[in-house]
Design a protein around this motif. Structure first.
Motif, PDB file in Angstrom:
ATOM      1  N   GLU A 132       0.837  -1.204   0.000  1.00  0.00           N
ATOM      2  CA  GLU A 132       0.000   0.000   0.000  1.00  0.00           C
ATOM      3  C   GLU A 132       0.872   1.253   0.000  1.00  0.00           C
ATOM      4  N   GLN A 171      -5.112  -7.685  -4.702  1.00  0.00           N
ATOM      5  CA  GLN A 171      -6.281  -6.900  -5.112  1.00  0.00           C
ATOM      6  C   GLN A 171      -6.074  -5.383  -5.021  1.00  0.00           C
ATOM      7  N   PHE A 172      -4.814  -4.923  -4.928  1.00  0.00           N
ATOM      8  CA  PHE A 172      -4.562  -3.487  -4.976  1.00  0.00           C
ATOM      9  C   PHE A 172      -4.759  -2.975  -6.396  1.00  0.00           C
ATOM     10  N   LEU A 182      -5.498   0.881 -10.600  1.00  0.00           N
ATOM     11  CA  LEU A 182      -5.788   0.706  -9.179  1.00  0.00           C
ATOM     12  C   LEU A 182      -7.226   0.251  -8.996  1.00  0.00           C
ATOM     13  N   ASN A 183      -7.428  -0.698  -8.100  1.00  0.00           N
ATOM     14  CA  ASN A 183      -8.779  -1.075  -7.687  1.00  0.00           C
ATOM     15  C   ASN A 183      -9.271  -0.027  -6.702  1.00  0.00           C
ATOM     16  N   PRO A 185     -10.211   1.533  -3.243  1.00  0.00           N
ATOM     17  CA  PRO A 185      -9.685   1.202  -1.918  1.00  0.00           C
ATOM     18  C   PRO A 185     -10.556   0.244  -1.130  1.00  0.00           C
ATOM     19  N   TRP A 188      -9.193  -3.165  -1.378  1.00  0.00           N
ATOM     20  CA  TRP A 188      -7.863  -3.399  -0.842  1.00  0.00           C
ATOM     21  C   TRP A 188      -7.958  -4.187   0.452  1.00  0.00           C
TER      22      TRP A 188
END
Length: 190
Positions: A132, A171-172, A182-183, A185, A188
Motif C-alpha cells: 500500500e 487486489q490493490f 488501481l482497484n 480502496p 484493498w
C-alpha cells in the motif's frame, strides 16, 4: 473503478455448467475428459467453459506428462466473492485493522531514509502495508502500462516483477492485457 471487473466475474459465473465445474473442482483437480464425463458434455464444450473460468482466474491448469489437470483457485474465488461485500464498507469484513501509528512503525522498520524498501517482509500483514505504501503517487482511474508501473516500483524496490504480481494478487491493482489500474480502496485488503 473496477466494478466492470466484478460484473465480468459474476457474468462468467452466471452459467450453470461453470458452477458445476467449480463444484467438481472443489473436490480436487480433474482433467478435461473427466469433467466432460462427469457432466455428460462433449470435451469442446468443457474446454469453452474452462477457458471462461481461466479468464477470470478462478481455474488454472498444470500439465502432468501428457495430461492437463484443472485446479480451482479457491483463494481467488473467495477474494472476488468477498470483494462485493467489502464494497459496502462494512467494517466487520476487514481482514485486519491497524491504526496509523502501527502502520507508520512497520513502514519505518522496513524502509531506508530515502523511502526505499530494505526488504519485502514475508509476513502477509506487513507485506500488505508496504505494498500500500508503494502505491502512493499512483492515480485512481488512470491506466498504467507495465513499463511505467515498473519504473514507479523501482523507486521503492528493485524486484519490480514480484511487487507488480503482489499488487494484483492482493487486489490493490487490476491487470488486463499488460495495462494496470488501481482497484477501489474498498477492495484493498488493508
Amino acid at each position: 473503478m473496477q466494478l466492470i471487473r466484478l460484473v465480468s466475474f459474476y457474468k462468467t459465473l452466471g452459467d450453470k455448467t461453470r458452477i458445476r465445474i467449480i463444484v467438481l473442482l472443489k473436490n480436487g483437480p480433474l482433467h478435461g475428459q473427466a469433467i466432460a464425463g462427469k457432466l455428460g458434455l462433449k470435451p469442446p464444450t468443457i474446454t469453452h467453459h474452462l477457458n471462461k473460468l481461466k479468464e477470470i482466474d478462478v481455474v488454472y491448469q498444470r500439465r502432468e506428462k501428457n495430461t492437463i489437470y484443472f485446479y480451482l483457485n479457491e483463494r481467488k474465488l473467495e477474494q472476488m466473492v468477498s470483494s462485493i461485500v467489502r464494497l459496502g464498507g462494512d467494517e466487520m469484513f476487514e481482514s485486519f485493522e491497524l491504526n496509523g501509528g502501527e502502520k507508520a512503525k512497520i513502514i519505518k522498520n522496513f524502509t531506508n531514509a530515502d523511502g526505499t524498501l530494505k526488504s519485502l517482509p514475508a509476513q502477509r500483514k506487513k507485506k500488505l502495508i508496504l505494498l500500500e505504501y508503494m502505491l502512493r503517487d499512483l492515480e485512481a482511474g488512470r491506466s498504467y502500462k507495465e513499463a511505467e508501473l515498473n519504473e514507479h516500483i523501482k523507486k521503492f524496490y528493485p524486484d519490480f516483477a514480484t511487487v507488480r504480481r503482489e499488487f494484483v494478487m492482493a487486489q490493490f491493482m487490476y491487470r488486463q492485457d499488460g495495462i494496470y489500474e488501481l482497484n477501489p480502496p474498498e477492495m484493498w485488503p488493508v
